[in-house]
Design a protein around this motif. Structure first.
Motif, PDB file in Angstrom:
ATOM      1  N   TYR A 160       0.814  -1.215   0.000  1.00  0.00           N
ATOM      2  CA  TYR A 160       0.000   0.000   0.000  1.00  0.00           C
ATOM      3  C   TYR A 160       0.848   1.266   0.000  1.00  0.00           C
ATOM      4  O   TYR A 160       0.311   2.364  -0.129  1.00  0.00           O
ATOM      5  CB  TYR A 160      -0.927  -0.016   1.223  1.00  0.00           C
ATOM      6  N   TYR A 191      -3.041   4.117  11.198  1.00  0.00           N
ATOM      7  CA  TYR A 191      -3.001   2.990  10.275  1.00  0.00           C
ATOM      8  C   TYR A 191      -2.597   1.723  11.027  1.00  0.00           C
ATOM      9  O   TYR A 191      -1.745   1.768  11.927  1.00  0.00           O
ATOM     10  CB  TYR A 191      -2.000   3.253   9.149  1.00  0.00           C
ATOM     11  N   TYR A 230      -5.414   4.497  -0.317  1.00  0.00           N
ATOM     12  CA  TYR A 230      -4.974   4.218   1.051  1.00  0.00           C
ATOM     13  C   TYR A 230      -4.468   5.477   1.747  1.00  0.00           C
ATOM     14  O   TYR A 230      -4.384   5.522   2.973  1.00  0.00           O
ATOM     15  CB  TYR A 230      -3.898   3.132   1.040  1.00  0.00           C
ATOM     16  N   LEU A 264     -10.131   4.780   6.792  1.00  0.00           N
ATOM     17  CA  LEU A 264      -9.798   3.771   7.796  1.00  0.00           C
ATOM     18  C   LEU A 264     -11.003   3.418   8.659  1.00  0.00           C
ATOM     19  O   LEU A 264     -11.091   2.308   9.195  1.00  0.00           O
ATOM     20  CB  LEU A 264      -8.662   4.279   8.697  1.00  0.00           C
ATOM     21  N   TYR A 280     -13.964   2.774   7.790  1.00  0.00           N
ATOM     22  CA  TYR A 280     -14.725   1.671   7.197  1.00  0.00           C
ATOM     23  C   TYR A 280     -13.944   0.368   7.283  1.00  0.00           C
ATOM     24  O   TYR A 280     -14.530  -0.710   7.460  1.00  0.00           O
ATOM     25  CB  TYR A 280     -15.095   2.029   5.757  1.00  0.00           C
ATOM     26  N   TRP A 281     -12.608   0.447   7.175  1.00  0.00           N
ATOM     27  CA  TRP A 281     -11.780  -0.749   7.393  1.00  0.00           C
ATOM     28  C   TRP A 281     -11.966  -1.246   8.824  1.00  0.00           C
ATOM     29  O   TRP A 281     -12.144  -2.443   9.065  1.00  0.00           O
ATOM     30  CB  TRP A 281     -10.319  -0.403   7.126  1.00  0.00           C
ATOM     31  N   ARG A 282     -11.935  -0.325   9.760  1.00  0.00           N
ATOM     32  CA  ARG A 282     -12.089  -0.693  11.166  1.00  0.00           C
ATOM     33  C   ARG A 282     -13.480  -1.255  11.456  1.00  0.00           C
ATOM     34  O   ARG A 282     -13.628  -2.173  12.271  1.00  0.00           O
ATOM     35  CB  ARG A 282     -11.805   0.525  12.046  1.00  0.00           C
ATOM     36  N   TYR A 332     -13.093  -4.848  10.365  1.00  0.00           N
ATOM     37  CA  TYR A 332     -12.039  -5.753  10.845  1.00  0.00           C
ATOM     38  C   TYR A 332     -11.496  -5.457  12.231  1.00  0.00           C
ATOM     39  O   TYR A 332     -10.620  -6.186  12.697  1.00  0.00           O
ATOM     40  CB  TYR A 332     -10.857  -5.721   9.863  1.00  0.00           C
ATOM     41  N   LEU A 384      -7.261  -6.414   1.703  1.00  0.00           N
ATOM     42  CA  LEU A 384      -7.292  -5.099   2.347  1.00  0.00           C
ATOM     43  C   LEU A 384      -6.349  -5.029   3.547  1.00  0.00           C
ATOM     44  O   LEU A 384      -6.385  -4.066   4.317  1.00  0.00           O
ATOM     45  CB  LEU A 384      -8.713  -4.758   2.776  1.00  0.00           C
ATOM     46  N   ALA A 404      -6.178  -6.950   6.258  1.00  0.00           N
ATOM     47  CA  ALA A 404      -6.651  -7.438   7.554  1.00  0.00           C
ATOM     48  C   ALA A 404      -6.213  -8.884   7.754  1.00  0.00           C
ATOM     49  O   ALA A 404      -6.132  -9.667   6.802  1.00  0.00           O
ATOM     50  CB  ALA A 404      -8.171  -7.341   7.627  1.00  0.00           C
TER      51      ALA A 404
END
Length: 447
Positions: free
Chosen positions: A101, A141, A183, A189, A191-193, A196, A238, A240
């Motif tokens: 990334y 991150y 990224y 972030l 939505y990533w969190r 995951y 992604l 995770a």
């Protein structure tokens, strides 16, 4: 289109837009919320306050925890000609971490007010470890492994902070991350969190159902402070950690090293290792089954060699109770001509150290029989060591470890593929043949 149909279409479109906005808002909330935390066990120190004598032993405890977590590995530059040690100033910021990334730059953790943690409180530090957030609430991150550090106790977090605050302040500026789009958009972030990360997720429960004190301590260190999953568990596209094969081995993205399984597979994992073998590797860098290389050598040198005997045994106890992963698929039969070429090369270049049947000669030269580094699903580590050589980490138990000479300058790609295939398929070893493209890929990475 009639006016009535047009109005209906607009209403449906508006409803869908509102639904999407509501889902986006919900996702952002889920990714930024903070579950309730256990209360602090010590009063928060004033920002930038210098610590006095270590009367409670908290700083000493924090120094030990920082070593076990190998915080130095990321937050101290490997090279700095301006420093007497040749390394960067301790915890003043590290080298770039290269990932698919982009490049992440570990920040300054010294108590410098402008560039470090001089204006942070204990609560700020706890929030970073537990919730992956800066004091201003912006998201960190997960290259900073708060996905594992969330399991730390508040007492250990406070001890770590006390130690870092006791260090000399170093005015080394931080470097911004260099990430590709999208990224580089930090708000994403959330939505990533949401997908995951949960700060209050429990520690894994697989393994020893008795949950003895030793097993609990080993789980806490393995899954939390030592963050072993960050290297030894495969990731999804992604970034995770995948939940289907925890600690089941993985290529380290952007690093060119394979972290072998820490589960109970014989040969490729720890199935043939005794608890004492694992504890010995952690504290000395060597065992009868192999030696620590690459990032693991760094982890031993900076961290695990400082582990108490009890903590090293606790980690080993926990790992030995992890279930084995699925058996590997049958490997292809190596070509007879390749094996003959590999045997000739082995007898001329390798036999003197690693012995006629690959049994090695401890503690100088590790065995190749049953060595996870030799039998790994991905042969990158073996190819890299043949090409570039390497040393086990220097520890008090082995202050002058013997090294593996580099054969990359003298052997062709075909030669390296042949000798690597030979050692992976001799003396009872059985693994996939090493191909020319695999050797070329590793050699190109090292250039």
């Amino acid at each position: 289109m009639s006016p009535a149909v047009s109005r209906t279409a607009r209403r449906i479109g508006l409803a869908l837009l509102m639904l999407l906005l509501a889902l986006a808002g919900l996702g952002y909330w889920l990714g930024t919320r903070e579950p309730a935390d256990p209360p602090a066990r010590a009063a928060a120190a004033a920002p930038g306050t210098a610590h006095g004598p270590d009367e409670s032993g908290q700083i000493t405890r924090g120094r030990y925890l920082a070593a076990l977590g190998n915080c130095m590995g990321c937050h101290t530059a490997a090279r700095d000609p301006g420093q007497p040690s040749g390394r960067g100033a301790l915890y003043a910021g590290g080298d770039a971490l290269v990932t698919p990334y982009g490049r992440f730059h570990a920040p300054n953790l010294t108590p410098d007010r402008e560039h470090g943690l001089g204006n942070w409180t204990q609560d700020d530090f706890w929030r970073a470890l537990r919730h992956g957030k800066r004091p201003d609430g912006s998201l960190l991150y997960p290259a900073f492994p708060y996905t594992s550090y969330r399991h730390l106790t508040r007492a250990d977090a406070d001890a770590l902070f006390a130690y870092l605050q006791s260090l000399p302040a170093v005015p080394r500026p931080n470097i911004d991350h260099e990430l590709s789009f999208p990224y580089s958009l930090r708000p994403l972030l959330a939505y990533w969190r949401a997908l995951y990360f949960r700060a209050d997720a429990p520690l894994p429960s697989a393994g020893d159902t008795e949950a003895s004190p030793q097993w609990l301590r080993g789980r806490y260190l393995t899954e939390g402070l030592a963050h072993c999953a960050e290297c030894h568990t495969a990731r999804n596209p992604l970034g995770a950690l995948r939940g289907d094969a925890p600690l089941g081995g993985a290529m380290m993205p952007g690093q060119g090293w394979y972290a072998p399984p820490l589960t109970g597979e014989p040969g490729t994992g720890l199935g043939n290792w005794a608890e004492q073998d694992i504890a010995e590797l952690l504290r000395t860098g060597l065992s009868q089954h192999g030696f620590a290389a690459g990032p693991m050598a760094e982890s031993v040198r900076n961290g695990f060699q400082h582990a108490s005997e009890a903590d090293a045994k606790a980690i080993a106890h926990y790992l030995k109770r992890l279930p084995a992963g699925p058996p590997p698929a049958p490997s292809a039969v190596p070509d007879y001509g390749v094996m003959a070429q590999g045997r000739k090369l082995y007898e001329g270049l390798c036999l003197q150290c690693h012995q006629a049947k690959g049994e090695g000669l401890m503690p100088a030269w590790p065995a190749l029989v049953g060595n996870p580094g030799v039998l790994a699903k991905a042969p990158d580590n073996l190819i890299r060591l043949v090409l570039d050589g390497g040393f086990a980490p220097a520890t008090p138990a082995h202050p002058r470890p013997h090294g593996m000479p580099p054969f990359g300058p003298t052997l062709s790609d075909a030669d390296i593929a042949a000798v690597a295939t030979y050692v992976r398929n001799s003396w009872g070893n059985s693994a996939s043949p090493v191909t020319l493209p695999e050797v070329r890929r590793v050699r190109d990475r090292l250039r």
